[in-house]
Write a protein that holds these residues in place. Structure first.
Motif, PDB file in Angstrom:
ATOM      1  N   ARG A  96       0.840  -1.208   0.000  1.00 51.19           N
ATOM      2  CA  ARG A  96       0.000   0.000   0.000  1.00 51.19           C
ATOM      3  C   ARG A  96       0.873   1.255   0.000  1.00 51.19           C
ATOM      4  O   ARG A  96       0.613   2.202  -0.744  1.00 51.19           O
ATOM      5  CB  ARG A  96      -0.917  -0.027   1.235  1.00 51.19           C
ATOM      6  CG  ARG A  96      -2.201   0.710   1.036  1.00 51.19           C
ATOM      7  CD  ARG A  96      -3.193   0.455   2.151  1.00 51.19           C
ATOM      8  NE  ARG A  96      -2.802   1.185   3.334  1.00 51.19           N
ATOM      9  CZ  ARG A  96      -2.920   0.741   4.577  1.00 51.19           C
ATOM     10  NH1 ARG A  96      -3.400  -0.452   4.823  1.00 51.19           N
ATOM     11  NH2 ARG A  96      -2.547   1.489   5.587  1.00 51.19           N
ATOM     12  N   LEU A  97       1.938   1.237   0.800  1.00 47.43           N
ATOM     13  CA  LEU A  97       2.870   2.372   0.825  1.00 47.43           C
ATOM     14  C   LEU A  97       3.520   2.558  -0.535  1.00 47.43           C
ATOM     15  O   LEU A  97       3.564   3.669  -1.066  1.00 47.43           O
ATOM     16  CB  LEU A  97       3.940   2.152   1.895  1.00 47.43           C
ATOM     17  CG  LEU A  97       5.071   3.176   1.941  1.00 47.43           C
ATOM     18  CD1 LEU A  97       4.530   4.575   2.253  1.00 47.43           C
ATOM     19  CD2 LEU A  97       6.134   2.755   2.953  1.00 47.43           C
ATOM     20  N   LYS A 137       0.549  18.144  -9.605  1.00 52.40           N
ATOM     21  CA  LYS A 137      -0.833  17.933  -9.172  1.00 52.40           C
ATOM     22  C   LYS A 137      -0.854  17.299  -7.791  1.00 52.40           C
ATOM     23  O   LYS A 137       0.020  16.504  -7.448  1.00 52.40           O
ATOM     24  CB  LYS A 137      -1.570  17.033 -10.164  1.00 52.40           C
ATOM     25  CG  LYS A 137      -1.717  17.658 -11.534  1.00 52.40           C
ATOM     26  CD  LYS A 137      -2.488  16.752 -12.456  1.00 52.40           C
ATOM     27  CE  LYS A 137      -2.650  17.422 -13.823  1.00 52.40           C
ATOM     28  NZ  LYS A 137      -3.420  16.584 -14.734  1.00 52.40           N
ATOM     29  N   PRO A 138      -1.883  17.605  -7.002  1.00 54.02           N
ATOM     30  CA  PRO A 138      -1.974  17.027  -5.654  1.00 54.02           C
ATOM     31  C   PRO A 138      -2.399  15.559  -5.689  1.00 54.02           C
ATOM     32  O   PRO A 138      -3.024  15.105  -6.643  1.00 54.02           O
ATOM     33  CB  PRO A 138      -3.046  17.882  -4.972  1.00 54.02           C
ATOM     34  CG  PRO A 138      -3.917  18.346  -6.095  1.00 54.02           C
ATOM     35  CD  PRO A 138      -2.999  18.523  -7.281  1.00 54.02           C
ATOM     36  N   TYR A 139      -2.059  14.867  -4.621  1.00 54.90           N
ATOM     37  CA  TYR A 139      -2.482  13.479  -4.459  1.00 54.90           C
ATOM     38  C   TYR A 139      -2.427  13.175  -2.967  1.00 54.90           C
ATOM     39  O   TYR A 139      -1.513  13.606  -2.272  1.00 54.90           O
ATOM     40  CB  TYR A 139      -1.553  12.534  -5.228  1.00 54.90           C
ATOM     41  CG  TYR A 139      -2.065  11.113  -5.276  1.00 54.90           C
ATOM     42  CD1 TYR A 139      -2.981  10.734  -6.245  1.00 54.90           C
ATOM     43  CD2 TYR A 139      -1.649  10.169  -4.351  1.00 54.90           C
ATOM     44  CE1 TYR A 139      -3.471   9.438  -6.297  1.00 54.90           C
ATOM     45  CE2 TYR A 139      -2.130   8.871  -4.400  1.00 54.90           C
ATOM     46  CZ  TYR A 139      -3.042   8.510  -5.371  1.00 54.90           C
ATOM     47  OH  TYR A 139      -3.528   7.228  -5.416  1.00 54.90           O
ATOM     48  N   GLY A 140      -3.382  12.423  -2.464  1.00 57.46           N
ATOM     49  CA  GLY A 140      -3.437  12.086  -1.047  1.00 57.46           C
ATOM     50  C   GLY A 140      -2.274  11.200  -0.626  1.00 57.46           C
ATOM     51  O   GLY A 140      -1.820  10.357  -1.384  1.00 57.46           O
ATOM     52  N   ALA A 141      -1.816  11.416   0.579  1.00 56.94           N
ATOM     53  CA  ALA A 141      -0.691  10.648   1.110  1.00 56.94           C
ATOM     54  C   ALA A 141      -1.087  10.024   2.449  1.00 56.94           C
ATOM     55  O   ALA A 141      -0.360  10.102   3.429  1.00 56.94           O
ATOM     56  CB  ALA A 141       0.524  11.540   1.254  1.00 56.94           C
ATOM     57  N   ASN A 173       1.417   9.322   5.579  1.00 57.61           N
ATOM     58  CA  ASN A 173       1.188  10.074   6.812  1.00 57.61           C
ATOM     59  C   ASN A 173       0.908   9.157   8.003  1.00 57.61           C
ATOM     60  O   ASN A 173       1.367   9.425   9.118  1.00 57.61           O
ATOM     61  CB  ASN A 173       0.060  11.088   6.629  1.00 57.61           C
ATOM     62  CG  ASN A 173       0.508  12.250   5.769  1.00 57.61           C
ATOM     63  OD1 ASN A 173       1.671  12.632   5.777  1.00 57.61           O
ATOM     64  ND2 ASN A 173      -0.411  12.799   4.997  1.00 57.61           N
ATOM     65  N   LEU A 174       0.181   8.082   7.783  1.00 57.64           N
ATOM     66  CA  LEU A 174      -0.076   7.107   8.842  1.00 57.64           C
ATOM     67  C   LEU A 174       1.239   6.532   9.367  1.00 57.64           C
ATOM     68  O   LEU A 174       1.467   6.448  10.580  1.00 57.64           O
ATOM     69  CB  LEU A 174      -0.980   5.985   8.325  1.00 57.64           C
ATOM     70  CG  LEU A 174      -1.162   4.802   9.272  1.00 57.64           C
ATOM     71  CD1 LEU A 174      -2.251   5.110  10.292  1.00 57.64           C
ATOM     72  CD2 LEU A 174      -1.491   3.548   8.484  1.00 57.64           C
TER      73      LEU A 174
END
Length: 191
Positions: A65-66, A81-85, A89-90
């Protein structure tokens, strides 16, 4: 474990982690096939001090997943462009070491050491997530490249003076591509 299981050519820990997925012909080769293989990669990446004796049942899933999130984040960052991390972050939050300031008698000065309370999956993968943060925030992403060999997907950080590195490594793809180009030129001369 054989030392040929993993490829370390990227000049960057995060990119070497991305390179745990490669090509063999047209097939994708997954090098992280078990939690033990994740631990083996960490050991070969010189992160062995974090290695515990057994992989947890969830380590492989978290590592994959990482890696997939890192791959997408990097691709989007290169496009501006943005993308969720969320996974990065977890891992940064839950796997962060505790910093400890202490006196070093040998050097005669204060030093900072990192300590991991419990060796959790997040703690094991924290150095990789941290390296990825540094990659996307501190490095010119134009110097993060994919090998130009058509049958290679390996990534690398081009640290050459001229920034003209084209292949993941000369041993893996560079020599092969140069020989192929030479043969093509030789055949064209014969025509």
């Amino acid at each position: 474990m054989s030392y040929s299981d993993f490829i370390f050519v990227a000049n960057n820990l995060a990119l070497d982690f991305l390179n745990t997925e490669s090509l063999a012909g047209e097939s994708v080769v997954e090098r992280l096939t078990s939690g033990e293989k994740v631990l083996d990669w960490l050991q070969e990446a010189a992160l062995g001090s974090l290695r515990n004796s057994e992989a947890s049942p969830n380590l492989l899933e978290l590592a994959i997943r990482l890696r997939e999130e890192m791959k997408e984040c990097l691709a989007m960052a290169k496009l501006g462009k943005p993308y969720g991390a969320d996974t990065v972050n977890l891992i940064l939050e839950q796997g962060a070491p505790t910093l400890n300031l202490g006196w070093d008698d040998k050097s005669g000065r204060f030093i900072v050491t990192e300590r991991y309370g419990a060796i959790t999956d997040e703690a094991l993968l924290h150095p990789v997530a941290h390296a990825f943060v540094q990659l996307v925030t501190d490095i010119d992403l134009n110097l993060v490249k994919q090998c130009e060999a058509p049958d290679c997907i390996l990534m690398f950080h081009d640290q050459t003076k001229s920034h003209r590195r084209r292949w993941c490594s000369m041993a893996l793809c560079g020599n092969r591509m140069k020989v192929a180009a030479h043969r093509t030129r030789a055949q064209q001369k014969l025509r």
